[in-house]
Design a protein around this motif. Structure first.
Motif, PDB file in Angstrom:
ATOM      1  N   GLU A 237       4.878   2.864  11.752  1.00 44.00           N
ATOM      2  CA  GLU A 237       4.206   1.888  10.890  1.00 44.00           C
ATOM      3  C   GLU A 237       2.782   2.317  10.563  1.00 44.00           C
ATOM      4  OE1 GLU A 237       4.456  -1.846  12.852  1.00 44.00           O
ATOM      5  OE2 GLU A 237       6.611  -2.098  12.499  1.00 44.00           O
ATOM      6  N   VAL A 238       2.087   2.941  11.568  1.00 41.40           N
ATOM      7  CA  VAL A 238       0.714   3.411  11.321  1.00 41.40           C
ATOM      8  C   VAL A 238       0.714   4.510  10.268  1.00 41.40           C
ATOM      9  CG1 VAL A 238      -1.220   4.663  12.368  1.00 41.40           C
ATOM     10  CG2 VAL A 238      -0.183   2.740  13.573  1.00 41.40           C
ATOM     11  N   LYS A 239       1.645   5.473  10.384  1.00 38.37           N
ATOM     12  CA  LYS A 239       1.734   6.543   9.407  1.00 38.37           C
ATOM     13  C   LYS A 239       2.029   6.001   8.010  1.00 38.37           C
ATOM     14  CE  LYS A 239       3.185  10.153  12.644  1.00 38.37           C
ATOM     15  NZ  LYS A 239       4.270  11.083  13.047  1.00 38.37           N
ATOM     16  N   GLU A 240       2.941   5.029   7.945  1.00 35.39           N
ATOM     17  CA  GLU A 240       3.250   4.437   6.645  1.00 35.39           C
ATOM     18  C   GLU A 240       2.035   3.742   6.050  1.00 35.39           C
ATOM     19  OE1 GLU A 240       6.539   1.867   7.218  1.00 35.39           O
ATOM     20  OE2 GLU A 240       8.030   3.470   7.401  1.00 35.39           O
ATOM     21  N   ILE A 241       1.280   3.047   6.883  1.00 38.22           N
ATOM     22  CA  ILE A 241       0.083   2.340   6.397  1.00 38.22           C
ATOM     23  C   ILE A 241      -0.963   3.340   5.899  1.00 38.22           C
ATOM     24  CG2 ILE A 241      -1.849   0.892   7.127  1.00 38.22           C
ATOM     25  CD1 ILE A 241       0.102  -0.522   9.035  1.00 38.22           C
ATOM     26  N   LEU A 242      -1.186   4.431   6.698  1.00 37.70           N
ATOM     27  CA  LEU A 242      -2.163   5.442   6.281  1.00 37.70           C
ATOM     28  C   LEU A 242      -1.745   6.137   4.989  1.00 37.70           C
ATOM     29  CD1 LEU A 242      -3.041   7.039   9.748  1.00 37.70           C
ATOM     30  CD2 LEU A 242      -4.456   5.496   8.375  1.00 37.70           C
ATOM     31  N   ALA A 243      -0.442   6.468   4.879  1.00 36.54           N
ATOM     32  CA  ALA A 243       0.034   7.115   3.664  1.00 36.54           C
ATOM     33  C   ALA A 243      -0.131   6.202   2.456  1.00 36.54           C
ATOM     34  CB  ALA A 243       1.502   7.521   3.828  1.00 36.54           C
ATOM     35  N   THR A 244       0.176   4.935   2.652  1.00 34.15           N
ATOM     36  CA  THR A 244       0.032   3.974   1.552  1.00 34.15           C
ATOM     37  C   THR A 244      -1.427   3.820   1.157  1.00 34.15           C
ATOM     38  OG1 THR A 244       1.984   2.769   2.319  1.00 34.15           O
ATOM     39  CG2 THR A 244       0.493   1.618   0.840  1.00 34.15           C
ATOM     40  N   ALA A 245      -2.312   3.779   2.157  1.00 30.35           N
ATOM     41  CA  ALA A 245      -3.738   3.641   1.867  1.00 30.35           C
ATOM     42  C   ALA A 245      -4.275   4.875   1.141  1.00 30.35           C
ATOM     43  CB  ALA A 245      -4.510   3.419   3.175  1.00 30.35           C
ATOM     44  N   SER A 246      -3.840   6.089   1.575  1.00 32.56           N
ATOM     45  CA  SER A 246      -4.291   7.322   0.921  1.00 32.56           C
ATOM     46  C   SER A 246      -3.816   7.373  -0.530  1.00 32.56           C
ATOM     47  CB  SER A 246      -3.754   8.522   1.696  1.00 32.56           C
ATOM     48  OG  SER A 246      -4.150   9.730   1.074  1.00 32.56           O
ATOM     49  N   ALA A 247      -2.544   6.990  -0.741  1.00 33.62           N
ATOM     50  CA  ALA A 247      -2.029   6.982  -2.112  1.00 33.62           C
ATOM     51  C   ALA A 247      -2.778   5.981  -2.971  1.00 33.62           C
ATOM     52  CB  ALA A 247      -0.536   6.650  -2.087  1.00 33.62           C
ATOM     53  N   ASP A 248      -3.074   4.804  -2.404  1.00 30.00           N
ATOM     54  CA  ASP A 248      -3.835   3.804  -3.154  1.00 30.00           C
ATOM     55  C   ASP A 248      -5.241   4.319  -3.472  1.00 30.00           C
ATOM     56  OD1 ASP A 248      -1.672   2.144  -3.031  1.00 30.00           O
ATOM     57  OD2 ASP A 248      -2.428   0.934  -1.336  1.00 30.00           O
ATOM     58  N   ALA A 249      -5.867   5.044  -2.494  1.00 33.45           N
ATOM     59  CA  ALA A 249      -7.218   5.580  -2.720  1.00 33.45           C
ATOM     60  C   ALA A 249      -7.210   6.618  -3.838  1.00 33.45           C
ATOM     61  CB  ALA A 249      -7.754   6.193  -1.432  1.00 33.45           C
ATOM     62  N   GLU A 250      -6.214   7.533  -3.826  1.00 26.48           N
ATOM     63  CA  GLU A 250      -6.110   8.535  -4.876  1.00 26.48           C
ATOM     64  C   GLU A 250      -5.911   7.890  -6.232  1.00 26.48           C
ATOM     65  OE1 GLU A 250      -6.614  11.722  -4.789  1.00 26.48           O
ATOM     66  OE2 GLU A 250      -7.021  11.738  -2.631  1.00 26.48           O
ATOM     67  N   SER A 251      -5.070   6.851  -6.244  1.00 21.36           N
ATOM     68  CA  SER A 251      -4.821   6.166  -7.516  1.00 21.36           C
ATOM     69  C   SER A 251      -6.092   5.494  -8.026  1.00 21.36           C
ATOM     70  CB  SER A 251      -3.706   5.130  -7.324  1.00 21.36           C
ATOM     71  OG  SER A 251      -3.510   4.375  -8.498  1.00 21.36           O
ATOM     72  N   ILE A 252      -6.828   4.851  -7.112  1.00 21.35           N
ATOM     73  CA  ILE A 252      -8.067   4.176  -7.517  1.00 21.35           C
ATOM     74  C   ILE A 252      -9.111   5.204  -7.968  1.00 21.35           C
ATOM     75  CG2 ILE A 252      -9.989   2.801  -6.643  1.00 21.35           C
ATOM     76  CD1 ILE A 252      -7.965   1.406  -4.800  1.00 21.35           C
ATOM     77  N   ARG A 253      -9.175   6.356  -7.216  1.00 23.10           N
ATOM     78  CA  ARG A 253     -10.134   7.403  -7.585  1.00 23.10           C
ATOM     79  C   ARG A 253      -9.805   7.953  -8.973  1.00 23.10           C
ATOM     80  NH1 ARG A 253      -9.264  10.349  -3.638  1.00 23.10           N
ATOM     81  NH2 ARG A 253     -10.865   9.507  -2.247  1.00 23.10           N
ATOM     82  N   ALA A 254      -8.532   8.211  -9.236  1.00 23.28           N
ATOM     83  CA  ALA A 254      -8.134   8.745 -10.540  1.00 23.28           C
ATOM     84  C   ALA A 254      -8.460   7.754 -11.656  1.00 23.28           C
ATOM     85  CB  ALA A 254      -6.642   9.076 -10.531  1.00 23.28           C
ATOM     86  N   GLU A 255      -8.201   6.484 -11.392  1.00 22.16           N
ATOM     87  CA  GLU A 255      -8.534   5.465 -12.393  1.00 22.16           C
ATOM     88  C   GLU A 255     -10.041   5.433 -12.647  1.00 22.16           C
ATOM     89  OE1 GLU A 255      -7.000   1.776 -11.067  1.00 22.16           O
ATOM     90  OE2 GLU A 255      -4.885   2.334 -11.320  1.00 22.16           O
ATOM     91  N   GLY A 256     -10.841   5.591 -11.543  1.00 16.08           N
ATOM     92  CA  GLY A 256     -12.301   5.589 -11.719  1.00 16.08           C
ATOM     93  C   GLY A 256     -12.789   6.786 -12.518  1.00 16.08           C
ATOM     94  N   GLU A 257     -12.236   7.958 -12.194  1.00 14.05           N
ATOM     95  CA  GLU A 257     -12.634   9.143 -12.938  1.00 14.05           C
ATOM     96  C   GLU A 257     -12.241   9.037 -14.406  1.00 14.05           C
ATOM     97  OE1 GLU A 257     -10.890  12.351 -10.831  1.00 14.05           O
ATOM     98  OE2 GLU A 257     -12.395  12.344  -9.209  1.00 14.05           O
ATOM     99  N   GLY A 258     -11.055   8.512 -14.655  1.00 17.68           N
ATOM    100  CA  GLY A 258     -10.634   8.344 -16.045  1.00 17.68           C
ATOM    101  C   GLY A 258     -11.541   7.375 -16.786  1.00 17.68           C
ATOM    102  N   GLU A 259     -11.905   6.286 -16.096  1.00 12.52           N
ATOM    103  CA  GLU A 259     -12.789   5.298 -16.709  1.00 12.52           C
ATOM    104  C   GLU A 259     -14.165   5.907 -16.966  1.00 12.52           C
ATOM    105  OE1 GLU A 259     -13.476   1.658 -18.442  1.00 12.52           O
ATOM    106  OE2 GLU A 259     -11.589   2.467 -17.632  1.00 12.52           O
ATOM    107  N   ALA A 260     -14.647   6.768 -16.017  1.00 11.97           N
ATOM    108  CA  ALA A 260     -15.950   7.431 -16.209  1.00 11.97           C
ATOM    109  C   ALA A 260     -15.896   8.373 -17.396  1.00 11.97           C
ATOM    110  CB  ALA A 260     -16.328   8.182 -14.934  1.00 11.97           C
ATOM    111  N   ALA A 261     -14.791   9.125 -17.504  1.00 10.21           N
ATOM    112  CA  ALA A 261     -14.651  10.046 -18.641  1.00 10.21           C
ATOM    113  C   ALA A 261     -14.681   9.298 -19.969  1.00 10.21           C
ATOM    114  CB  ALA A 261     -13.356  10.849 -18.499  1.00 10.21           C
TER     115      ALA A 261
END
Length: 311
Positions: A237-261
């Protein structure tokens, strides 16, 4: 003739009549007293919780069951009492053999009552005889029931097959008592204690200790297995939570970079020359430091900009 020699016959007759009346009254009172004595001595009280048994020439002619005042015929009938309430009888200890040919000592008790006093008196005569017959039936039934079980099944509660043994014994004993018409009913039969002959106790205790230790080890193994299962489940469950959080962070980061561009493009499209200058300055920042050596033609735009020429 003198007055002293004269006899008054009237007075004598009167006195004689008075004595005769007194005698009659005395006889009547005596008869009344005898009647009252006979009446009261042949009345009896039936109390709550008892039967009154009326016998005539040794035979039971009447049973009084309800509380109140009753009577008997004098000289001919006699009255005795029997308990109507439930009684407890402690059955004598007895030794039995189990199905696997091992010996046990059992100790029972029974709750019983008289249901039909006339039958009880006719077949058992006394309470002591009724209890003896009841004890005989109880021992016979218990011996038969426990004789169908193995030794370990009786002494080991977790593996016991006794089930409703007490109920079965009670039912069977009542059937035997009813068949022989003893007029008594057993409410409950309980095995209050089961002991072992002294020569068997040590071996049984050793076996019981071994079984308990085995059961304790089984519980410990089950606990370790459950612990490992919970640990593995938690790690997953911990691994699943960390993987989900990392994927969410990458998605949010990509959205932020796209918005900045988008914001940069929108801003720089309003003044292309400023955008060119900004990019040039950024390239300076990336390429020039304290040890950088740049060789450029003097007429290159880059050199001219570094030298301060804007035309």
């Amino acid at each position: 003739m003198s007055d002293q020699n004269i006899i008054n016959f009237k007075d004598k007759a009167g006195n004689s009549i008075n004595w005769r009346n007194y005698i009659k009254i005395g006889i009547l009172l005596l008869l009344l007293a005898i009647v009252l004595i006979f009446t009261f001595t042949n009345l009896f009280i039936v109390k709550e919780g008892e039967y009154k048994v009326i016998r005539q020439f040794g035979e039971v002619v009447r049973i009084e069951r309800e509380p109140g005042l009753s009577y008997k015929i004098p000289f001919i009938q006699s009255v005795t009492s029997l308990p109507k309430y439930q009684m407890t009888y402690d059955v004598s200890e007895a030794e039995i053999n189990t199905r696997d040919k091992k010996r046990m000592i059992i100790d029972n008790y029974a709750i019983w009552r008289i249901e039909d006093p006339k039958k009880m008196i006719s077949n058992a005569r006394t309470l002591i005889n009724a209890e003896s017959k009841m004890e005989e039936f109880i021992y016979s039934v218990v011996r038969g029931e426990l004789g169908q079980l193995n030794y370990d099944e009786i002494i080991n509660d977790e593996k016991s097959s006794r089930g409703s043994l007490n109920d079965r014994v009670t039912e069977r004993v009542n059937e035997l008592l009813a068949t022989d018409g003893y007029g008594i009913v057993v409410t409950d039969v309980r095995i209050k204690r089961t002991d072992l002959p002294e020569e068997n106790e040590n071996s049984v205790f050793v076996r019981m200790i071994s079984e308990r230790e085995s059961k304790a080890q089984e519980y410990l193994s089950m606990g370790d297995a459950e612990k490992n299962r919970i640990t593995a489940e938690t790690d997953r469950e911990v691994k699943e939570i960390l993987a989900t959080a990392s994927a969410d962070a990458e998605s949010i980061r990509a959205e932020g970079e796209g918005e900045a561009a988008k914001v940069y493009n929108l801003s720089f499209s309003k003044d292309p020359e400023f955008y060119t200058l900004f990019r040039t300055l950024n390239s300076y920042k990336q390429t020039i430091n304290g040890e950088t050596v740049i060789v450029l033609p003097s007429d290159s735009p880059y050199a001219r900009m570094l030298m301060g020429y804007t035309e």
